[in-house]
Motif scaffolding. Structure first.
Motif, PDB file in Angstrom:
ATOM      1  N   THR A 138       0.840  -1.191   0.000  1.00 43.94           N
ATOM      2  CA  THR A 138       0.000   0.000   0.000  1.00 43.94           C
ATOM      3  C   THR A 138       0.879   1.246   0.000  1.00 43.94           C
ATOM      4  O   THR A 138       1.679   1.458   0.913  1.00 43.94           O
ATOM      5  CB  THR A 138      -0.916   0.009   1.232  1.00 43.94           C
ATOM      6  N   LEU A 139       0.749   2.073  -1.031  1.00 43.41           N
ATOM      7  CA  LEU A 139       1.572   3.268  -1.177  1.00 43.41           C
ATOM      8  C   LEU A 139       0.836   4.485  -0.625  1.00 43.41           C
ATOM      9  O   LEU A 139      -0.391   4.470  -0.471  1.00 43.41           O
ATOM     10  CB  LEU A 139       1.920   3.487  -2.652  1.00 43.41           C
ATOM     11  N   VAL A 145      -0.977   8.162  -0.316  1.00 40.82           N
ATOM     12  CA  VAL A 145      -1.969   8.804  -1.177  1.00 40.82           C
ATOM     13  C   VAL A 145      -1.252   9.611  -2.255  1.00 40.82           C
ATOM     14  O   VAL A 145      -0.301  10.352  -1.985  1.00 40.82           O
ATOM     15  CB  VAL A 145      -2.894   9.721  -0.345  1.00 40.82           C
ATOM     16  N   GLY A 146      -1.700   9.455  -3.488  1.00 46.56           N
ATOM     17  CA  GLY A 146      -1.080  10.146  -4.607  1.00 46.56           C
ATOM     18  C   GLY A 146      -0.236   9.241  -5.475  1.00 46.56           C
ATOM     19  O   GLY A 146       0.158   9.639  -6.578  1.00 46.56           O
ATOM     20  N   TYR A 147       0.055   8.020  -5.000  1.00 43.87           N
ATOM     21  CA  TYR A 147       0.841   7.069  -5.791  1.00 43.87           C
ATOM     22  C   TYR A 147      -0.025   5.862  -6.151  1.00 43.87           C
ATOM     23  O   TYR A 147      -0.916   5.457  -5.390  1.00 43.87           O
ATOM     24  CB  TYR A 147       2.064   6.591  -5.011  1.00 43.87           C
ATOM     25  N   HIS A 148       0.268   5.316  -7.298  1.00 43.97           N
ATOM     26  CA  HIS A 148      -0.432   4.115  -7.770  1.00 43.97           C
ATOM     27  C   HIS A 148       0.584   3.177  -8.408  1.00 43.97           C
ATOM     28  O   HIS A 148       1.449   3.614  -9.174  1.00 43.97           O
ATOM     29  CB  HIS A 148      -1.502   4.497  -8.803  1.00 43.97           C
ATOM     30  N   ALA A 149       0.490   1.897  -8.058  1.00 48.49           N
ATOM     31  CA  ALA A 149       1.387   0.901  -8.642  1.00 48.49           C
ATOM     32  C   ALA A 149       0.621  -0.395  -8.858  1.00 48.49           C
ATOM     33  O   ALA A 149      -0.223  -0.771  -8.038  1.00 48.49           O
ATOM     34  CB  ALA A 149       2.596   0.661  -7.740  1.00 48.49           C
ATOM     35  N   GLU A 150       0.910  -1.087  -9.938  1.00 54.01           N
ATOM     36  CA  GLU A 150       0.286  -2.369 -10.244  1.00 54.01           C
ATOM     37  C   GLU A 150       1.194  -3.144 -11.177  1.00 54.01           C
ATOM     38  O   GLU A 150       2.070  -2.571 -11.832  1.00 54.01           O
ATOM     39  CB  GLU A 150      -1.094  -2.169 -10.881  1.00 54.01           C
ATOM     40  N   PHE A 151       1.001  -4.456 -11.215  1.00 55.42           N
ATOM     41  CA  PHE A 151       1.746  -5.259 -12.176  1.00 55.42           C
ATOM     42  C   PHE A 151       0.862  -6.366 -12.709  1.00 55.42           C
ATOM     43  O   PHE A 151      -0.127  -6.774 -12.086  1.00 55.42           O
ATOM     44  CB  PHE A 151       3.030  -5.825 -11.553  1.00 55.42           C
ATOM     45  N   PRO A 196       6.472   0.558   1.858  1.00 53.88           N
ATOM     46  CA  PRO A 196       5.859   0.912   3.136  1.00 53.88           C
ATOM     47  C   PRO A 196       5.218  -0.310   3.780  1.00 53.88           C
ATOM     48  O   PRO A 196       5.023  -1.327   3.125  1.00 53.88           O
ATOM     49  CB  PRO A 196       4.805   1.954   2.725  1.00 53.88           C
ATOM     50  N   PRO A 197       4.863  -0.221   5.104  1.00 52.67           N
ATOM     51  CA  PRO A 197       4.846   1.018   5.903  1.00 52.67           C
ATOM     52  C   PRO A 197       6.157   1.389   6.564  1.00 52.67           C
ATOM     53  O   PRO A 197       6.322   2.509   7.033  1.00 52.67           O
ATOM     54  CB  PRO A 197       3.780   0.708   6.951  1.00 52.67           C
ATOM     55  N   LEU A 253      13.841  -0.373  -9.926  1.00 52.87           N
ATOM     56  CA  LEU A 253      13.390   0.994  -9.685  1.00 52.87           C
ATOM     57  C   LEU A 253      13.345   1.235  -8.188  1.00 52.87           C
ATOM     58  O   LEU A 253      12.716   0.478  -7.452  1.00 52.87           O
ATOM     59  CB  LEU A 253      11.997   1.215 -10.285  1.00 52.87           C
ATOM     60  N   SER A 254      14.011   2.305  -7.747  1.00 50.51           N
ATOM     61  CA  SER A 254      13.962   2.721  -6.344  1.00 50.51           C
ATOM     62  C   SER A 254      13.420   4.142  -6.302  1.00 50.51           C
ATOM     63  O   SER A 254      14.054   5.081  -6.794  1.00 50.51           O
ATOM     64  CB  SER A 254      15.361   2.652  -5.715  1.00 50.51           C
ATOM     65  N   LEU A 255      12.221   4.297  -5.716  1.00 55.53           N
ATOM     66  CA  LEU A 255      11.488   5.552  -5.759  1.00 55.53           C
ATOM     67  C   LEU A 255      11.343   6.138  -4.364  1.00 55.53           C
ATOM     68  O   LEU A 255      10.856   5.466  -3.449  1.00 55.53           O
ATOM     69  CB  LEU A 255      10.100   5.313  -6.376  1.00 55.53           C
ATOM     70  N   ASP A 256      11.777   7.391  -4.203  1.00 56.45           N
ATOM     71  CA  ASP A 256      11.579   8.125  -2.956  1.00 56.45           C
ATOM     72  C   ASP A 256      10.135   8.628  -2.929  1.00 56.45           C
ATOM     73  O   ASP A 256       9.738   9.448  -3.766  1.00 56.45           O
ATOM     74  CB  ASP A 256      12.563   9.296  -2.864  1.00 56.45           C
ATOM     75  N   LEU A 257       9.351   8.163  -1.980  1.00 57.35           N
ATOM     76  CA  LEU A 257       7.925   8.465  -1.957  1.00 57.35           C
ATOM     77  C   LEU A 257       7.612   9.868  -1.444  1.00 57.35           C
ATOM     78  O   LEU A 257       6.473  10.316  -1.537  1.00 57.35           O
ATOM     79  CB  LEU A 257       7.193   7.428  -1.095  1.00 57.35           C
TER      80      LEU A 257
END
Length: 368
Positions: A153-154, A156-162, A182-183, A248-252
């Motif tokens: 669960t990311l 609010v404002g982020y969306h991810a799916e595969f 997260p968390p 991919l490493s993303l700073d949330l």
């Protein structure tokens, strides 16, 4: 006087304890063996007494049930027991002159079935698994390892799916995804991996690597993951021992990301301002080929409205199409099918693109 002091007060408890001890001392396979022996005798005895009513081929029923429920130790002895019953039936039929070509054909089929079941039993003895329970163990292992690719669960404002589609339509595939996020973490890490080879060999290597890569991804900083994965693969000394990967490493909090590739097709970044997809290519060799190599990062920022797409070569490469043309076609389809609506976008692209004879995987990460 307590209930334990009364005459017979201890009896129910003692009986329950004895029954529980007997159940523990008799493994499930032994109980199944006893039941199957009783079933075989219940079929064999009427066949001896009334051969015109009960065919000898009825004994194939306990053979099939035994092949599904008995372990590698019990199954060979049970098959021999059933075949002995068949031999006795043949002797009794010979004495009564009731043998004909149909009966002989049924007996031959029973012996062939017993031989095939014995061969499968010897194979299971190498694996140490038993029937349906052994298969369910492998399925449970697959599900537990593949659960590491579950998108967390990311914020609010982020969306991810595969989305994943195997070449044979089975849950086992040479492509897989592992994630960490997260968390507890302020970063979201996702790795898409394509294991060399096809079929069962690639699927079993993918199961092993997904477990190892999941542990490495959660334990190491982003810059150390691909070198550690490369070292792990080199230690396996597999004949087809390489794999490609993109990390991919993303700073949330800020949206800044690092993209590293190991012989994998480049990622794609959709820039909301222009509405176009831009290829973000990393530069690193495939995992498991060379020791001591570097995997440089491509850096960028995921702004509101942007999206990043990671995928395997099954989406963009076919025997008759160059990978560059395949990437152009994929990005064109992404512009048409997504248009800023990312929910379900990974599955829509998987269904529209790629070779059905190859495994396909796609990860879509967007910032709303």
């Amino acid at each position: 006087m307590t209930s334990n002091d009364r005459p017979g007060g201890r009896t129910p408890r003692l009986r329950g304890a004895v029954a529980a001890a007997m159940r523990r001392s008799t493994p499930p396979e032994n109980r199944a063996l006893l039941l199957l022996i009783v079933l075989s005798m219940c079929l064999a005895v009427p066949q001896w007494l009334f051969p015109e009513l009960v065919p000898v081929t009825a004994l194939v029923l306990p053979l099939i049930i035994g092949s599904l429920s008995l372990g590698p130790r019990q199954l060979p002895w049970f098959v021999v027991f059933v075949l002995l019953l068949v031999v006795v039936s043949l002797g009794r039929l010979t004495e009564s002159d009731d043998v004909n070509s149909r009966v002989l054909g049924g007996i031959v089929v029973l012996f062939i079935a017993g031989f095939i079941i014995l061969l499968s039993s010897f194979r299971r003895s190498r694996l140490g698994v038993a029937g349906v329970r052994g298969e369910s163990m492998l399925v449970d292992l697959r599900d537990r390892i593949q659960s590491q690719g579950t998108i967390p669960t990311l914020p609010v404002g982020y969306h991810a799916e595969f989305a994943l589609s195997s070449a044979g339509g089975t849950p086992f595939a040479g492509d897989f995804v592992v994630t960490a996020g997260p968390p507890e973490r302020k970063r979201f890490d996702v790795v898409v991996v394509d294991v060399s080879g096809k079929g069962e060999g690639a699927g079993t290597r993918a199961l092993l690597l997904s477990g190892a890569f999941g542990g490495l991804l959660n334990a190491l900083p982003p810059a150390e993951f691909l070198p550690a994965a490369n070292a792990y693969l080199l230690r396996q000394s597999w004949e087809e021992g390489f794999a490609t990967a993109v990390h991919l490493s993303l700073d949330l909090e800020s949206g800044f990301y690092e993209l590293r590739s190991a012989g994998h097709p480049p990622g794609a970044h959709r820039i909301a301002g222009s509405g176009r997809w831009v290829v973000r290519a990393g530069d690193g060799p495939a995992l498991g080929l060379l020791d001591g190599v570097d995997f440089p990062a491509v850096r960028g920022q995921l702004r509101p409205g942007d999206a990043i797409m990671l995928y395997t070569d099954g989406l963009v490469e076919t025997p008759t199409k160059d990978i560059g043309l395949g990437i152009d076609r994929m990005l064109g389809q992404a512009e048409q099918l997504l248009r800023g609506e990312y929910d379900g976008g990974a599955r829509r692209l998987i269904d529209a693109l790629g070779s059905r004879s190859d495994d396909r995987a796609l990860v879509l990460v967007a910032r709303r």
